[in-house]
Motif scaffolding. Structure first.
Motif, PDB file in Angstrom:
ATOM      1  N   GLN A  64       0.810  -1.221   0.000  1.00 38.08           N
ATOM      2  CA  GLN A  64       0.000   0.000   0.000  1.00 38.08           C
ATOM      3  C   GLN A  64       0.846   1.276   0.000  1.00 38.08           C
ATOM      4  O   GLN A  64       0.350   2.359   0.266  1.00 38.08           O
ATOM      5  CB  GLN A  64      -0.992   0.010   1.180  1.00 38.08           C
ATOM      6  N   GLU A  65       2.149   1.156  -0.300  1.00 36.00           N
ATOM      7  CA  GLU A  65       3.010   2.331  -0.443  1.00 36.00           C
ATOM      8  C   GLU A  65       2.583   3.080  -1.700  1.00 36.00           C
ATOM      9  O   GLU A  65       2.276   2.473  -2.730  1.00 36.00           O
ATOM     10  CB  GLU A  65       4.471   1.899  -0.568  1.00 36.00           C
ATOM     11  N   THR A  66       2.550   4.420  -1.632  1.00 33.78           N
ATOM     12  CA  THR A  66       2.154   5.227  -2.782  1.00 33.78           C
ATOM     13  C   THR A  66       3.278   6.173  -3.188  1.00 33.78           C
ATOM     14  O   THR A  66       4.121   6.542  -2.370  1.00 33.78           O
ATOM     15  CB  THR A  66       0.891   6.054  -2.487  1.00 33.78           C
ATOM     16  N   TRP A  67       3.284   6.548  -4.469  1.00 30.16           N
ATOM     17  CA  TRP A  67       4.237   7.534  -4.964  1.00 30.16           C
ATOM     18  C   TRP A  67       3.619   8.220  -6.169  1.00 30.16           C
ATOM     19  O   TRP A  67       2.781   7.657  -6.861  1.00 30.16           O
ATOM     20  CB  TRP A  67       5.580   6.889  -5.300  1.00 30.16           C
ATOM     21  N   PRO A  68       4.029   9.482  -6.421  1.00 26.28           N
ATOM     22  CA  PRO A  68       3.452  10.224  -7.538  1.00 26.28           C
ATOM     23  C   PRO A  68       4.106   9.852  -8.857  1.00 26.28           C
ATOM     24  O   PRO A  68       5.266   9.446  -8.916  1.00 26.28           O
ATOM     25  CB  PRO A  68       3.766  11.683  -7.183  1.00 26.28           C
ATOM     26  N   GLY A  69       3.354   9.990  -9.926  1.00 23.06           N
ATOM     27  CA  GLY A  69       3.865   9.801 -11.281  1.00 23.06           C
ATOM     28  C   GLY A  69       3.521  11.021 -12.104  1.00 23.06           C
ATOM     29  O   GLY A  69       2.472  11.636 -11.921  1.00 23.06           O
ATOM     30  N   LEU A  70       4.419  11.419 -13.000  1.00 29.07           N
ATOM     31  CA  LEU A  70       4.225  12.614 -13.796  1.00 29.07           C
ATOM     32  C   LEU A  70       4.800  12.376 -15.189  1.00 29.07           C
ATOM     33  O   LEU A  70       5.937  11.914 -15.318  1.00 29.07           O
ATOM     34  CB  LEU A  70       4.953  13.775 -13.108  1.00 29.07           C
ATOM     35  N   THR A  71       4.014  12.647 -16.220  1.00 25.50           N
ATOM     36  CA  THR A  71       4.452  12.510 -17.598  1.00 25.50           C
ATOM     37  C   THR A  71       4.201  13.827 -18.319  1.00 25.50           C
ATOM     38  O   THR A  71       3.081  14.352 -18.298  1.00 25.50           O
ATOM     39  CB  THR A  71       3.677  11.396 -18.330  1.00 25.50           C
ATOM     40  N   VAL A  72       5.228  14.385 -18.938  1.00 20.41           N
ATOM     41  CA  VAL A  72       5.084  15.648 -19.694  1.00 20.41           C
ATOM     42  C   VAL A  72       4.464  15.333 -21.045  1.00 20.41           C
ATOM     43  O   VAL A  72       4.913  14.435 -21.752  1.00 20.41           O
ATOM     44  CB  VAL A  72       6.451  16.333 -19.880  1.00 20.41           C
ATOM     45  N   ILE A  73       3.419  16.091 -21.421  1.00 17.44           N
ATOM     46  CA  ILE A  73       2.785  15.892 -22.729  1.00 17.44           C
ATOM     47  C   ILE A  73       2.940  17.120 -23.625  1.00 17.44           C
ATOM     48  O   ILE A  73       2.687  17.028 -24.817  1.00 17.44           O
ATOM     49  CB  ILE A  73       1.306  15.480 -22.590  1.00 17.44           C
TER      50      ILE A  73
END
Length: 78
Positions: A64-73
């Motif tokens: 249940q560990e969470t982390w952010p994800g980010l993709t440049v479009i």
């Protein structure tokens, strides 16, 4: 939530534009943020005036560990 890869789920992506004040703030808070490479032009995030990104949160199903994800479009330098 959707399964992103084995054992990982992701939230639905949210598309938004990050402008220069937020880029500067996030770069100051986390030096690594400003050095991430833009997938569109290849420059560091810190040299941009704006970035349009898709953001989501990933969750490890087992821990249940969470982390952010980010993709440049899109970016101001392309």
């Amino acid at each position: 939530m959707a399964t992103a890869s084995t054992g990982v789920e992701s939230s639905d992506p949210v598309t938004r534009t990050i402008e220069e004040p937020e880029i500067d703030r996030r770069s100051a808070t986390s030096p690594y943020f400003g050095r991430f490479t833009c997938e569109i032009c290849g420059d560091d995030f810190s040299v941009h005036r704006w970035l349009t990104v898709k953001e989501c949160e990933f969750t490890d199903i087992a821990t249940q560990e969470t982390w952010p994800g980010l993709t440049v479009i899109a970016c101001d330098r392309s």
